[in-house]
Design an enzyme around this catalytic site. Structure first.
Site, PDB file in Angstrom:
ATOM      1  N   GLU A  24       6.974   5.061  -0.558  1.00 50.66           N
ATOM      2  CA  GLU A  24       6.056   4.877  -1.066  1.00 50.66           C
ATOM      3  C   GLU A  24       4.847   3.989   0.112  1.00 50.66           C
ATOM      4  OE1 GLU A  24       6.638   1.769  -4.189  1.00 50.66           O
ATOM      5  OE2 GLU A  24       8.289   3.166  -5.101  1.00 50.66           O
TER       6      GLU A  24
ATOM      7  N   ILE B 159      10.991  -8.758  -0.343  1.00 48.90           N
ATOM      8  CA  ILE B 159      11.122  -7.157   0.034  1.00 48.90           C
ATOM      9  C   ILE B 159      11.823  -7.575   1.455  1.00 48.90           C
ATOM     10  CG2 ILE B 159       9.138  -6.024   0.818  1.00 48.90           C
ATOM     11  CD1 ILE B 159      10.107  -3.458  -0.883  1.00 48.90           C
TER      12      ILE B 159
ATOM     13  N   CYS C  86     -27.874  -2.585  34.116  1.00 47.21           N
ATOM     14  CA  CYS C  86     -28.318  -3.158  35.519  1.00 47.21           C
ATOM     15  C   CYS C  86     -29.449  -2.582  36.217  1.00 47.21           C
ATOM     16  CB  CYS C  86     -27.040  -3.029  36.308  1.00 47.21           C
ATOM     17  SG  CYS C  86     -27.192  -2.918  38.097  1.00 47.21           S
TER      18      CYS C  86
ATOM     19  N   LYS D  85       3.579   1.193   1.251  1.00 45.88           N
ATOM     20  CA  LYS D  85       2.775  -0.496   1.163  1.00 45.88           C
ATOM     21  C   LYS D  85       1.781  -0.537   1.428  1.00 45.88           C
ATOM     22  CE  LYS D  85       4.848  -4.910   2.426  1.00 45.88           C
ATOM     23  NZ  LYS D  85       3.889  -5.484   2.081  1.00 45.88           N
TER      24      LYS D  85
ATOM     25  N   ASP E 226      -1.485  -3.035   0.669  1.00 45.36           N
ATOM     26  CA  ASP E 226      -1.761  -4.489   1.594  1.00 45.36           C
ATOM     27  C   ASP E 226      -3.003  -5.144   0.642  1.00 45.36           C
ATOM     28  OD1 ASP E 226      -1.849  -6.146   2.916  1.00 45.36           O
ATOM     29  OD2 ASP E 226      -2.318  -5.642   5.149  1.00 45.36           O
TER      30      ASP E 226
ATOM     31  N   LYS F 146      12.897   3.488  -1.466  1.00 37.50           N
ATOM     32  CA  LYS F 146      13.592   2.602  -2.479  1.00 37.50           C
ATOM     33  C   LYS F 146      14.628   3.605  -2.494  1.00 37.50           C
ATOM     34  CE  LYS F 146       9.386   0.225  -4.606  1.00 37.50           C
ATOM     35  NZ  LYS F 146       8.879   0.125  -4.839  1.00 37.50           N
TER      36      LYS F 146
ATOM     37  N   TYR G 181       4.833  -0.421  -8.795  1.00 39.50           N
ATOM     38  CA  TYR G 181       5.262   0.329  -7.896  1.00 39.50           C
ATOM     39  C   TYR G 181       6.605   0.215  -8.685  1.00 39.50           C
ATOM     40  CZ  TYR G 181       4.818  -4.446  -6.371  1.00 39.50           C
ATOM     41  OH  TYR G 181       4.309  -5.481  -5.955  1.00 39.50           O
TER      42      TYR G 181
ATOM     43  N   CYS H 166     -26.132   0.238  43.229  1.00 39.00           N
ATOM     44  CA  CYS H 166     -25.148  -0.158  42.612  1.00 39.00           C
ATOM     45  C   CYS H 166     -23.939   0.471  43.120  1.00 39.00           C
ATOM     46  CB  CYS H 166     -25.288  -0.761  40.921  1.00 39.00           C
ATOM     47  SG  CYS H 166     -23.858  -1.448  40.504  1.00 39.00           S
TER      48      CYS H 166
ATOM     49  N   CYS I 143     -24.075  -6.331  42.398  1.00 43.37           N
ATOM     50  CA  CYS I 143     -25.802  -5.395  43.402  1.00 43.37           C
ATOM     51  C   CYS I 143     -25.749  -6.802  43.731  1.00 43.37           C
ATOM     52  CB  CYS I 143     -25.644  -3.605  43.208  1.00 43.37           C
ATOM     53  SG  CYS I 143     -26.635  -4.321  42.275  1.00 43.37           S
TER      54      CYS I 143
ATOM     55  N   LYS J 233       7.441  -1.871   8.394  1.00 44.16           N
ATOM     56  CA  LYS J 233       6.155  -1.936   8.752  1.00 44.16           C
ATOM     57  C   LYS J 233       6.212  -0.957   9.326  1.00 44.16           C
ATOM     58  CE  LYS J 233       4.371  -5.393   6.760  1.00 44.16           C
ATOM     59  NZ  LYS J 233       5.393  -7.079   6.884  1.00 44.16           N
TER      60      LYS J 233
ATOM     61  N   GLU K  98     -23.149  10.373 -18.387  1.00 45.35           N
ATOM     62  CA  GLU K  98     -22.239  10.813 -19.717  1.00 45.35           C
ATOM     63  C   GLU K  98     -21.512   9.414 -19.870  1.00 45.35           C
ATOM     64  OE1 GLU K  98     -22.653  12.738 -21.701  1.00 45.35           O
ATOM     65  OE2 GLU K  98     -21.711  12.778 -23.565  1.00 45.35           O
TER      66      GLU K  98
ATOM     67  N   GLU L 249       0.177  -3.628  -7.150  1.00 50.84           N
ATOM     68  CA  GLU L 249      -0.243  -4.415  -6.233  1.00 50.84           C
ATOM     69  C   GLU L 249      -1.900  -3.966  -6.461  1.00 50.84           C
ATOM     70  OE1 GLU L 249       1.180  -5.119  -4.025  1.00 50.84           O
ATOM     71  OE2 GLU L 249       0.551  -5.593  -2.502  1.00 50.84           O
TER      72      GLU L 249
ATOM     73  N   CYS M 283     -26.556  -8.723  38.421  1.00 53.85           N
ATOM     74  CA  CYS M 283     -25.387  -7.587  38.583  1.00 53.85           C
ATOM     75  C   CYS M 283     -24.242  -8.418  39.131  1.00 53.85           C
ATOM     76  CB  CYS M 283     -25.751  -6.182  39.275  1.00 53.85           C
ATOM     77  SG  CYS M 283     -24.414  -5.082  39.111  1.00 53.85           S
TER      78      CYS M 283
HETATM   79  O1  D41 Z   1       3.182  -1.076  -1.993  1.00 54.70           O
HETATM   80  C1  D41 Z   1       3.162  -1.983  -2.045  1.00 54.70           C
HETATM   81  N1  D41 Z   1       2.876  -3.872  -1.245  1.00 54.70           N
HETATM   82  C2  D41 Z   1       4.576  -2.163  -2.406  1.00 54.70           C
HETATM   83  C3  D41 Z   1       5.379  -3.683  -2.558  1.00 54.70           C
HETATM   84  C4  D41 Z   1       5.150  -1.169  -2.918  1.00 54.70           C
HETATM   85  N2  D41 Z   1       5.218  -0.332  -2.686  1.00 54.70           N
HETATM   86  N3  D41 Z   1       6.920  -1.019  -3.449  1.00 54.70           N
HETATM   87  C5  D41 Z   1       7.039  -2.800  -3.897  1.00 54.70           C
HETATM   88  N4  D41 Z   1       8.624  -2.806  -4.294  1.00 54.70           N
HETATM   89  C6  D41 Z   1       8.891  -3.572  -4.432  1.00 54.70           C
HETATM   90  C7  D41 Z   1      10.427  -3.966  -5.502  1.00 54.70           C
HETATM   91  C8  D41 Z   1      11.295  -3.424  -4.532  1.00 54.70           C
HETATM   92  C9  D41 Z   1      11.164  -5.949  -5.132  1.00 54.70           C
HETATM   93  C10 D41 Z   1      10.459  -3.557  -6.845  1.00 54.70           C
HETATM   94  C11 D41 Z   1       6.913  -3.885  -3.492  1.00 54.70           C
HETATM   95  C12 D41 Z   1       7.411  -5.156  -3.590  1.00 54.70           C
HETATM   96  N5  D41 Z   1       8.405  -5.411  -4.211  1.00 54.70           N
HETATM   97  C13 D41 Z   1       6.513  -6.210  -3.454  1.00 54.70           C
HETATM   98  N6  D41 Z   1       5.267  -6.389  -2.363  1.00 54.70           N
HETATM   99  C14 D41 Z   1       5.190  -7.874  -2.498  1.00 54.70           C
HETATM  100  C15 D41 Z   1       6.643  -8.022  -2.834  1.00 54.70           C
HETATM  101  C16 D41 Z   1       7.613  -7.611  -3.074  1.00 54.70           C
END
Ligand code: D41
Length: 691
Positions: free
Chosen positions: A114, A84, A426, A116, A118, A290, A225, A432, A411, A314, A36, A173, A408
């Site tokens: 939240e 950050i 083998c 993070k 990539d 945060k 974000y 073996c 053996c 991380k 649609e 992001e 092998c």
């Molecule tokens: O999901 C992320 N990569 C992410 C990056 C996120 N969820 N929050 C973020 N919040 C900030 C601040 C606190 C500075 C507003 C961030 C980043 N900074 C960030 N990503 C790359 C550099 C900074």
């Protein structure tokens, strides 16, 4: 009602398509089928072709612009895109929370937690609801103007809806979902296009295209974000509510964002995301935590580069660089020769890794890896560590090629590779020692004959001392055979020790205990190629006695549920082998019938099966992604419990079992709100119903 003017018709069509697009990309809840949407889109294209004067920049047809740029224009951010601070462990998390408590004079602090993502950070500027500029982070102060590229990303609205302010700077992001990444690479492999190492590189490479028409073809998406700057609006008082406000404007926000309380809330969130990580359709490398209250954020302020009120916690890295010290070749139970990388130990994916699989000869060739190279080691989730890449830039001339052996290492028998198969084997069979050791370890394992106490070292010594030449010899072992074994305690310079009488007596007892065994376990214990527990169960279900199975033809076997031609051939070949016939007759003979008869009593289970409860009857499962067990095995196990296993996801699906790199079926299940089981969940389910 008067007929709407052409202009009104056009505006309504644009609005409808943008609404459908938003429902699809932002709310994750499509309003209409794709067909649609496509129909209306074509209608819009026709209308625009006939009346070019109508075209507006917020029309979905206008995402892809014209000629490529010569270069990106630098843009200075009105407010810098901050970086950050990173933390890596529970102690640092505790410190962070303590700092916040102290600075705010508060006990329990509310945080916005939240995932993070990539990807790449960008700033999007909306003036009067229209996307006017998109810029990369750059050094935080000056980035590059990527507006034309960002306009092609369908998740990013060209026009805000709802109660938008006159000026808004949104930070977020840009990333590539895994399914899109896999599809992209699969196609690139077919037609020789650019292959990306990971979704992040793919996103970066796609965004930095001077020709937006190229970016348009890449499956990029976006999650906001942060609000960097706003004019003419009173924003909500917390980070979480501000994200919900962005969502109300039609800007996508990650659905896993959550408000949590205090240090415990933070660490639970971190653990929960770590668990979910493998199943998500996008890469995350940690969580961002945060302080939720904006007033508190303002009170805390910034250091030179980073906000004091946020950290990135991380995950342990899943990829690391280390040196390949050597390649050894391991011979498995079925003779399969697996190259194993010996590595300088490295901490990756939460554990120290010193070995990784190189899979097979083709993989070595594909990687172009040499001994002495620096290699990328990857360990994601519970998966076996792998060598994922080679850093050829780090070569210094000391590297030497990996030579796949033709005989092998254990053996000396020839190694053969059947045309079209990836695995080299083998050909020594049970002469073996490696194959013999592995087949004994399999025979004694818990799901097979369950003979407790026989570890690697004991089996190795028994084989090396010539006390065991087949699994039947296990039953001829005497207490003194065992007690006199010298066990090497490994590579740490300790002296070998005697196994001793106490341990020997325990082992003899375990052997005795294994002499009454259900047929399915016995079949499984034999270690026939591709006959796992579930297939063994199916076979035991149909053949009441091992002698009947030994006489089965390929045709008879293939008639059984989930028994294919390959496994049927393996079964027939196994029982044709005179050595195997002899082992089985010795295992099942009473000592008085045969010299060295082991006296194993194999119990017919067929009757039990017929009356066994089927706890999963009426349920339908779908398997997707890579599982650590062969798929036909998993399928048979579920079927043995009465479940149906289907190839496609529908409303009737009970649950989807998602392995590594699950793709569209997983997405579909998420859309339909169907429960998703990890491999661990599945194992728990099967264990619940299996003895
Ligand atoms: O999901 C992320 N990569 C992410 C990056 C996120 N969820 N929050 C973020 N919040 C900030 C601040 C606190 C500075 C507003 C961030 C980043 N900074 C960030 N990503 C790359 C550099 C900074």
């Amino acid at each position: 009602m008067p007929k709407p003017s052409l202009q009104e018709q056009y505006a309504s069509l644009v609005a409808t398509l943008n609404r459908y697009g938003r429902a699809y990309y932002v709310d994750d809840a499509p309003l209409v089928p794709d067909a649609e949407y496509d129909r209306l889109y074509r209608q819009l294209e026709e209308l625009e072709a006939a009346h070019p004067e109508l075209v507006t920049p917020t029309s979905p047809t206008q995402r892809v612009g014209g000629a490529p740029l010569a270069a990106f224009t630098p843009v200075e951010h009105r407010f810098p895109l901050l970086s950050i601070g990173d933390i890596f462990n529970a102690a640092e998390l505790s410190d962070f929370n303590a700092r916040m408590q102290e600075a705010l004079g508060a006990g329990l602090i509310s945080y916005c937690a939240e995932p993070k993502l990539d990807g790449l950070a960008v700033s999007l500027i909306y003036e009067h609801g229209i996307l006017v500029q998109a810029a990369t982070r750059g050094d935080g102060r000056v980035g590059e103007d990527v507006t034309l590229n960002v306009r092609t990303i369908k998740a990013i609205p060209l026009q805000l809806r709802g109660d938008f302010p006159p000026l808004l700077d949104v930070r977020g992001e840009i990333f590539m979902p895994r399914d899109g990444f896999e599809r992209w690479n699969a196609r690139a492999r077919e037609n020789g296009g650019k292959i990306f190492a990971n979704p992040r590189n793919a996103a970066a490479g796609s965004l930095r295209q001077l020709d937006a028409r190229i970016t348009a073809k890449r499956p990029l998406t976006f999650n906001a974000y942060y609000i960097g700057y706003v004019e003419g609006a009173d924003l909500p008082a917390t980070q979480y509510e501000r994200l919900q406000y962005l969502k109300s404007l039609g800007i996508p926000v990650n659905p896993l964002v959550q408000v949590v309380q205090g240090e415990q809330g933070l660490s639970e969130y971190y653990a929960a995301m770590g668990e979910r990580r493998a199943q998500l359709n996008y890469d995350i490398d940690g969580v961002v935590l945060k302080v939720n209250s904006i007033a508190a954020q303002e009170q805390l302020g910034f250091t030179a580069k980073v906000p004091r009120w946020a950290v990135a916690y991380k995950f342990p890295p899943e990829e690391e660089l280390t040196k390949l010290l050597a390649v050894e070749f391991q011979v498995g139970r079925t003779g399969a020769v697996t190259p194993v990388a010996r590595l300088e130990p490295v901490y990756v994916g939460g554990v120290t890794v010193s070995n990784a699989t190189l899979h097979n000869e083709d993989e070595i060739e594909r990687l172009g890896v040499m001994v002495g190279d620096y290699v990328v080691v990857r360990r994601a989730g519970d998966v076996i560590p792998q060598v994922a890449g080679v850093v050829t830039e780090k070569r210094d001339g000391t590297q030497s090629p990996v030579v796949f052996p033709s005989v092998c290492p254990e053996c000396g028998s020839a190694i053969e590779r059947v045309e079209g198969e990836a695995v080299a084997r083998c050909t020594g069979g049970l002469i073996c020692p490696a194959q013999l050791r592995q087949s004994i370890l399999h025979f004694v394992s818990r799901d097979a004959m369950d003979i407790e106490g026989f570890g690697d070292r004991i089996v190795e010594e028994l084989v090396a001392a010539g006390k065991i030449h087949s699994v039947a010899d296990l039953y001829a072992l005497t207490q003194s055979d065992l007690a006199s074994l010298l066990i090497d305690p490994g590579n740490d310079n300790r002296k070998p020790r005697l196994l001793g009488v106490v341990t020997a007596r325990k082992l003899i007892k375990s052997i005795e205990k294994s002499k009454r065994v259900p047929l399915s376990r016995f079949i499984y214990a034999l270690g026939i190629r591709e006959v796992g527990q579930a297939t063994a169960l199916t076979l035991a279900h149909h053949f009441h006695h091992i002698k009947e199975l030994m006489q089965a033809t390929v045709g008879q076997l293939m008639a059984l549920p989930d028994v294919g031609p390959t496994v049927s051939m393996h079964i027939v070949d196994f029982f044709k082998e005179p050595h195997n016939q002899e082992v089985i007759s010795r295992l099942t003979a009473k000592p008085e019938e045969l010299l060295f008869g082991a006296g194993v009593e194999v119990i017919d289970e067929a009757e039990d099966f017929a009356t066994a409860p089927k706890p999963l009857a009426g349920q339908t499962y779908v398997l997707t992604g890579t599982l650590s067990m062969p798929r036909h095995e998993v399928k048979a196990m579920l079927q043995n419990l009465g479940a149906t296993v289907s190839g496609s996801v529908s409303k009737k699906t009970t649950a989807v079992v998602a392995g590594e790199a699950a793709g569209s079926k997983l997405t579909k299940a998420q859309e339909l709100n169907i429960p998703i089981l990890s491999e661990d969940d599945l194992r728990a389910l099967l264990n619940k119903y299996q003895a």
